[in-house]
Design an enzyme around this catalytic site. Structure first.
Site, PDB file in Angstrom:
ATOM      1  N   ASP A 146       0.858  -1.236  -0.018  1.00 41.54           N
ATOM      2  CA  ASP A 146       0.071  -0.124   0.135  1.00 41.54           C
ATOM      3  C   ASP A 146       0.787   1.163   0.077  1.00 41.54           C
ATOM      4  O   ASP A 146       0.637   2.387   0.869  1.00 41.54           O
ATOM      5  CB  ASP A 146      -0.894  -0.016   1.251  1.00 41.54           C
ATOM      6  CG  ASP A 146      -1.557  -1.414   1.274  1.00 41.54           C
ATOM      7  OD1 ASP A 146      -2.174  -1.872   0.461  1.00 41.54           O
ATOM      8  OD2 ASP A 146      -1.805  -1.789   2.724  1.00 41.54           O
TER       9      ASP A 146
ATOM     10  N   GLU B 166     -11.584   0.134  -2.642  1.00 41.70           N
ATOM     11  CA  GLU B 166     -10.556   0.570  -1.698  1.00 41.70           C
ATOM     12  C   GLU B 166      -9.480   1.363  -2.524  1.00 41.70           C
ATOM     13  O   GLU B 166      -9.545   1.309  -3.548  1.00 41.70           O
ATOM     14  CB  GLU B 166     -10.089  -0.588  -0.953  1.00 41.70           C
ATOM     15  CG  GLU B 166      -9.354  -1.562  -1.436  1.00 41.70           C
ATOM     16  CD  GLU B 166      -9.007  -2.650  -0.618  1.00 41.70           C
ATOM     17  OE1 GLU B 166      -9.271  -2.894   0.338  1.00 41.70           O
ATOM     18  OE2 GLU B 166      -8.254  -3.575  -1.216  1.00 41.70           O
TER      19      GLU B 166
HETATM   20  O1  FUB Z   1      -3.149  -3.444   3.625  1.00 35.60           O
HETATM   21  C1  FUB Z   1      -4.315  -3.742   4.231  1.00 35.60           C
HETATM   22  C2  FUB Z   1      -5.354  -3.508   3.347  1.00 35.60           C
HETATM   23  O2  FUB Z   1      -5.326  -4.364   1.991  1.00 35.60           O
HETATM   24  C3  FUB Z   1      -5.442  -2.045   2.568  1.00 35.60           C
HETATM   25  O3  FUB Z   1      -5.760  -1.111   3.617  1.00 35.60           O
HETATM   26  C4  FUB Z   1      -6.119  -2.357   1.377  1.00 35.60           C
HETATM   27  O4  FUB Z   1      -6.065  -1.120   0.543  1.00 35.60           O
HETATM   28  C5  FUB Z   1      -5.421  -3.345   0.789  1.00 35.60           C
HETATM   29  O5  FUB Z   1      -4.201  -3.385   0.113  1.00 35.60           O
END
Ligand code: FUB
Length: 349
Positions: free
Chosen positions: A31, A244
């Site tokens: 991320d 997301e």
């Molecule tokens: O790294 C945990 C979660 O997985 C992140 O917050 C999301 O965007 C996904 O990458």
């Protein structure tokens, strides 16, 4: 959240085919939010660990506990690990799951924005403040008032205003906030409380930040992502709808809102005329990588544009053990981004 099938993958061969190497190999990182501060690239990633939590559709296996900050003098120079910048044990309100963070600078101070679950199991977004881009960061005692869900990304506009984009469905809990309050129903289905396939998809949120960057200056509003007919993308449009990993950058005066489609594993983007949108869907930036999640940031450095992203190839496909990579992105004369294929002559689709 079924794991992508990786049985057929020869990882040595795959790593040779990757369009970019792993830039951090002594820790698992994911991320990546990249910014240029004082002429250097700073990367604010999640720090992946194997805490032994069982894999489930709500992402319990993403059990991260702290953040490290990394810097690079140049795009191809070695990466410096500045060590732990913030640990969950030092955040009064947070219990666990320090997911994807971002950072920004204002008036010589640096702000780390991060999601974590509070002691009621609800994702909130917190802020921590430091004197240097690499931290350490001192967290506020409480999360941002009115914050919810995950994946904050704080964009500084040219006029000096800062906007936080955030949200994520499934484990990111966005679907539990449809009535403006948290739905505590203990369903563990990732699709419980989501709209039907023929209804508009859930949308990410944006809020202008207060002058001190510690609170929202306004009630968060939805970020509309529209199709070619000007209609909201539908919940069943899994290859294009928001899941997301919101990020905003500006190119040639236009605002580019990019995000992950989650269960279809694309990084997509949409273009708008102001920070609130609406944004019109334009296409894919990155095709699926090895691993379940895809999450990125986009940053200009020395006149070129780069995608910071991750895959799970260093861990040979372990979903929650990911590693950061960088690839240059190209725009055409209309400002459209050329889709990147993460591995030459190999597609996981
Ligand atoms: O790294 C945990 C979660 O997985 C992140 O917050 C999301 O965007 C996904 O990458």
């Amino acid at each position: 959240m079924p794991e992508n099938s990786i049985d057929h993958i020869d990882f040595e061969d795959l790593n040779k085919r990757s369009i970019s190497p792993h830039i951090i190999t002594h820790l698992y990182t994911a991320d990546p939010s990249a910014h240029v501060f004082d002429g250097k690239i700073y990367i604010y990633p999640s720090h992946d660990i194997d805490a032994g939590d069982a894999f489930d559709d709500l992402g319990s296996h993403f059990a991260m506990e702290d953040y490290h900050v990394f810097s690079m003098e140049d795009i191809d120079s070695t990466v410096k690990d500045h060590g732990i910048a913030l640990h969950v044990d030092n955040v009064k309100w947070a219990e666990k799951q320090m997911w994807a963070p971002d950072a920004n600078e204002k008036d010589g101070k640096y702000y780390l924005f991060f999601p974590a679950k509070d002691y009621k199991g609800v994702f909130r977004i917190g802020v921590a403040v430091g004197e240097n881009p690499e931290g350490p960061f001192t967290p506020m005692d409480k999360p941002i008032e009115g914050s919810f869900s995950i994946d904050p990304a704080v964009y500084k506009d040219d006029n000096g205003e800062y906007y936080m984009y955030f949200g994520g469905i499934w484990g990111g809990q966005l679907q539990r906030w449809r009535n403006g309050v948290f739905n505590p129903n203990n369903s563990t289905s990732p699709i419980a409380f989501l709209p039907n396939d023929d209804e508009p998809a859930l949308l990410p949120f944006v809020a202008k930040m207060s002058d001190d960057l510690l609170e929202f200056a306004e009630k968060p509003r939805e970020v509309q992502i529209l199709d070619e007919k000007g209609k909201l993308l539908l919940a069943g449009d899994n290859e294009r709808r928001f899941f997301e990993a919101a990020w905003v950058h500006k190119y040639n005066g236009k605002y580019y809102f990019s995000y992950s489609t989650g269960d279809t594993h694309f990084i997509c983007y949409a273009i708008g005329d102001n920070p609130y949108g609406p944004f019109s869907y334009k296409g894919k930036i990155l095709n699926p990588v090895v691993g379940w999640t895809s999450h990125h940031s986009i940053c200009e450095f020395k006149g070129k544009w780069y995608l910071f992203y991750h895959d799970s190839s260093l861990s040979k496909g372990v979903t929650h053990l990911r590693s950061v990579k960088i690839a240059e992105i190209q725009y055409d004369e209309d400002g459209l981004i050329k889709t990147l294929e993460p591995y030459n002559d190999f597609s996981i689709l």
